[in-house]
Design an enzyme around this catalytic site. Structure first.
Site, mmCIF file in Angstrom:
data_model
loop_
_atom_site.group_PDB
_atom_site.id
_atom_site.type_symbol
_atom_site.label_atom_id
_atom_site.label_comp_id
_atom_site.label_asym_id
_atom_site.label_seq_id
_atom_site.Cartn_x
_atom_site.Cartn_y
_atom_site.Cartn_z
ATOM 1 N N ASP A 265 0.853 -1.181 0.000
ATOM 2 C CA ASP A 265 0.000 0.000 0.000
ATOM 3 C C ASP A 265 0.894 1.237 0.000
ATOM 4 O OD1 ASP A 265 -2.283 1.782 0.305
ATOM 5 O OD2 ASP A 265 -3.347 0.079 1.175
ATOM 6 N N GLY B 119 4.508 1.548 -1.784
ATOM 7 C CA GLY B 119 4.680 1.927 -3.178
ATOM 8 C C GLY B 119 3.403 2.496 -3.762
ATOM 9 N N ASP B 120 3.378 2.578 -5.080
ATOM 10 C CA ASP B 120 2.261 3.149 -5.824
ATOM 11 C C ASP B 120 1.787 2.110 -6.823
ATOM 12 O OD1 ASP B 120 0.534 4.499 -7.501
ATOM 13 O OD2 ASP B 120 1.815 6.252 -7.765
ATOM 14 N N PHE B 121 0.561 1.588 -6.651
ATOM 15 C CA PHE B 121 0.121 0.500 -7.521
ATOM 16 C C PHE B 121 -0.140 0.945 -8.948
ATOM 17 C CE2 PHE B 121 -3.939 0.932 -4.768
ATOM 18 C CZ PHE B 121 -4.442 1.993 -5.496
ATOM 19 N N HIS C 281 -12.974 -0.478 -7.389
ATOM 20 C CA HIS C 281 -14.191 0.348 -7.443
ATOM 21 C C HIS C 281 -13.906 1.830 -7.194
ATOM 22 C CE1 HIS C 281 -15.492 0.291 -2.881
ATOM 23 N NE2 HIS C 281 -14.244 0.653 -3.031
#
Length: 344
Positions: free
Chosen positions: A208, A234-236, A254
């Site tokens: 996350d 991190g950054d998905f 969503h």
């Protein structure tokens, strides 16, 4: 001759039913006040008078009484003939110290960020602009970056709300064939902790954003899974940890439109083992006018993030655009389903 069934005792005129719906937010806002003040916590040891509750919460007793009286009329708290209040099964869910507490969720949804944003729903319907952005002048995730206390309450809300869903997921899906599971956007780690504790030979990665992971490390230690669960920040939208044979993504897709969702899912596709599985935990919108929680969550996404809840056909198209085939959708005892995809 046509038979007519007599109206049941629960039947009410349409105007009365509509009036109840229109005034529904009165109950919601009263719940917010009780949750924010921690009324349920003050009642955990038994009934108390409104004067005692007012003194404990720093509020005006006559005004507090009117709020609690209204809530007692719908089964949230009970009031006796001496005007003392006590917990009911509904009120128990607003206690801070119960495993499936909804106190933080009620605070977030009914009073902090969500309530002002919902006031801009008409603007969104007219313009397609995100209501939250108009109300606060920035996207919700930027707002949480700048307001860490609000972000903490939001994460607490998600943790409390998610516990019942975790149980439903675990009872509906067999994870035992996975050796390494990656929880993408896993928040404070309640889901991956549940999965790893139920599967003692499995290893996991909780992934996350940095501030979220920092708050999750203590939970991983407290759950006794630190040796088997790596916490990665991190950054998905850029990448996700590699090498997992199962990637679980709960209540993330969503939040985003199709383009951004495909970006996340493609990163999962690139990172997973060749025979890996994708598991989305989301509400699947049924067709027609069938009542379902997803249809109201969809409005919340419209207001807050610009995301959406999706139908089975929409999830199939989303997975295909990301390199997956929709294998099956598994209902759970919660409003959420497990959407299983496999690499094509």
């Amino acid at each position: 001759m046509t038979e007519h069934n007599p109206p049941s005792k629960t039947d009410v005129p349409a105007s009365v039913a509509m009036l109840q719906m229109i005034s529904g937010f009165w109950i919601s806002r009263a719940i917010y006040v009780a949750a924010k003040l921690g009324i349920a916590d003050h009642l955990r040891d038994g009934h108390r008078t409104v004067n005692e509750l007012a003194a404990a919460t720093g509020t005006h007793a006559p005004s507090l009484y009117r709020v609690l009286r209204a809530l007692a009329s719908v089964g949230i708290f009970s009031e006796d003939e001496k005007r003392r209040f006590a917990l009911t099964s509904l009120a128990e869910t607003l206690r801070t110290d119960v495993p499936d507490s909804l106190r933080a969720f009620a605070t977030v949804e009914l009073g902090e960020e969500h309530y002002p944003a919902w006031g801009e729903l008409l603007h969104t319907v007219k313009t397609s602009e995100i209501a939250f952005d108009r109300a606060f002048g920035m996207p919700v995730w930027k707002f949480f970056e700048q307001n860490p206390e609000n972000a903490k309450t939001f994460n607490d809300a998600m943790t409390g709300f998610t516990l019942a869903v975790n149980d439903a997921v675990l009872s509906s899906y067999d994870f035992s064939s996975s050796k390494k599971i990656v929880d993408v956007g896993g928040g404070h780690g309640s889901l991956i902790a549940s999965i790893l504790k139920a599967n003692p030979k499995m290893r996991g990665v909780l992934f996350d954003a940095p501030p979220v992971i920092e708050g999750a490390r203590h939970r991983i230690r407290d759950e006794g899974i630190a040796e088997r669960c790596e916490a990665v920040a991190g950054d998905f939208f850029e990448s996700v940890p590699s090498g997992g044979d199962a990637y679980i993504v709960k209540w993330i897709i969503h939040d985003w439109n199709d383009e951004r969702s495909v970006s996340i899912l493609k990163n999962c596709h690139r990172a997973m083992a060749e025979n890996g599985r994708l598991l989305l935990v989301e509400a699947v919108v049924p067709h027609g006018s069938q009542p379902h929680f997803s249809k109201y969550m969809d409005l919340n996404m419209l207001v807050m993030t610009g995301g959406r809840e999706r139908t089975e056909d929409e999830y199939r198209a989303l997975l295909e655009a990301s390199g997956f085939r929709l294998r099956r959708i598994i209902p759970t005892e919660s409003p959420m389903s497990i959407i299983e995809g496999e690499r094509e």
